[in-house]
Motif scaffolding. Structure first.
Motif, PDB file in Angstrom:
ATOM      1  N   VAL A  69       0.835  -1.200   0.000  1.00  0.00           N
ATOM      2  CA  VAL A  69       0.000   0.000   0.000  1.00  0.00           C
ATOM      3  C   VAL A  69       0.873   1.253   0.000  1.00  0.00           C
ATOM      4  O   VAL A  69       0.526   2.271  -0.610  1.00  0.00           O
ATOM      5  N   LEU A  70       2.026   1.195   0.682  1.00  0.00           N
ATOM      6  CA  LEU A  70       2.921   2.348   0.720  1.00  0.00           C
ATOM      7  C   LEU A  70       3.460   2.673  -0.667  1.00  0.00           C
ATOM      8  O   LEU A  70       3.669   3.843  -1.005  1.00  0.00           O
ATOM      9  N   VAL A  71       3.697   1.646  -1.470  1.00  0.00           N
ATOM     10  CA  VAL A  71       4.184   1.873  -2.832  1.00  0.00           C
ATOM     11  C   VAL A  71       3.155   2.675  -3.623  1.00  0.00           C
ATOM     12  O   VAL A  71       3.494   3.636  -4.336  1.00  0.00           O
ATOM     13  N   LEU A  72       1.888   2.298  -3.492  1.00  0.00           N
ATOM     14  CA  LEU A  72       0.833   3.043  -4.174  1.00  0.00           C
ATOM     15  C   LEU A  72       0.729   4.462  -3.625  1.00  0.00           C
ATOM     16  O   LEU A  72       0.549   5.421  -4.379  1.00  0.00           O
ATOM     17  N   ALA A  73       0.851   4.586  -2.297  1.00  0.00           N
ATOM     18  CA  ALA A  73       0.739   5.909  -1.677  1.00  0.00           C
ATOM     19  C   ALA A  73       1.841   6.836  -2.171  1.00  0.00           C
ATOM     20  O   ALA A  73       1.600   8.020  -2.448  1.00  0.00           O
ATOM     21  N   ARG A  74       3.057   6.311  -2.290  1.00  0.00           N
ATOM     22  CA  ARG A  74       4.166   7.151  -2.755  1.00  0.00           C
ATOM     23  C   ARG A  74       3.965   7.576  -4.206  1.00  0.00           C
ATOM     24  O   ARG A  74       4.398   8.655  -4.611  1.00  0.00           O
ATOM     25  N   ALA A  75       3.304   6.736  -4.993  1.00  0.00           N
ATOM     26  CA  ALA A  75       3.029   7.101  -6.381  1.00  0.00           C
ATOM     27  C   ALA A  75       2.017   8.235  -6.462  1.00  0.00           C
ATOM     28  O   ALA A  75       2.030   9.033  -7.410  1.00  0.00           O
ATOM     29  N   VAL A  76       1.143   8.324  -5.456  1.00  0.00           N
ATOM     30  CA  VAL A  76       0.111   9.363  -5.443  1.00  0.00           C
ATOM     31  C   VAL A  76       0.650  10.689  -4.902  1.00  0.00           C
ATOM     32  O   VAL A  76       0.132  11.759  -5.230  1.00  0.00           O
TER      33      VAL A  76
END
Length: 210
Positions: A69-76
């Motif tokens: 989920v952190l990977v997606l959050a960093r992309a946002v």
């Protein structure tokens, strides 16, 4: 088949939201009750999400958000920064203080966008990427207030930097985002004047990100 896949996706997203709302994690039985699903259906969802890194299980079998989920959050985060900059620029110029957008990452607050005023002789240097516990500083306390269902602004003094004054307001109305808009200054800030400006800025940012 498409309808079934859509329903599975919707259930998976609901499950992730439940895990995001509770840092203690949830058991499959608790998830089944809250989602209105059978335990086998929940186990299938958990297995799929765990394989993708979006869910992890602790030694007691409780499910938590996974590091995927952190990977997606960093992309946002770059998109959040871009969307927040116009609001932060107006705020920094109007208040004459460093303005920032802070988001929650677990029990920490992370500054993802910072704008310094152009006309002041001195201002607080606050870096993008700065991280601090949510329980310290106006930005983190405003996010905790949001978790508790409270609105309005929070004012602090000297909690993150000696001699610095901070005021922040939570960004409302975005279930997918825990964030606050704040200002920090070495000069004293009048909460009665600056607080409403921050509340208005947070509401404007919420509308722009909706």
């Amino acid at each position: 088949m498409a309808a079934e896949s859509s329903q599975t996706l919707e259930r998976g997203l609901r499950l992730l939201r439940l895990l995001a709302d509770d840092h203690r994690g949830r058991t499959p039985t608790e998830l089944a009750a809250e989602l209105g699903l059978s335990r086998p259906a929940v186990y299938r969802l958990l297995t799929t999400l765990q394989d993708g890194g979006f869910v992890r299980r602790d030694g007691e079998g409780r499910a938590h958000l996974g590091f995927g989920v952190l990977v997606l959050a960093r992309a946002v985060q770059p998109l959040l920064r871009e969307g927040a900059l116009p609001t932060l620029r107006r705020l920094a110029e109007e208040v004459g203080a460093t303005a920032h957008l802070t988001i929650a990452e677990g029990d920490d607050g992370l500054a993802v966008a910072v704008v310094e005023p152009s006309w002041t002789d001195m201002h607080v240097a606050y870096r993008e990427g700065s991280r601090h516990p949510l329980g310290r500083g106006a930005a983190g306390l405003a996010i905790l207030a949001l978790r508790g269902g409270r609105t309005g602004y929070v004012a602090t003094e000297g909690q993150l930097q000696e001699g610095a004054h901070g005021i922040a307001a939570p960004v409302p109305g975005l279930p997918w985002l825990e964030a606050s808009v704040g200002v920090i200054s070495f000069a004293p800030l009048d909460p009665a004047v600056t607080g409403p400006l921050l509340t208005t800025a947070a509401e404007a940012l919420s509308r722009s990100l909706s």
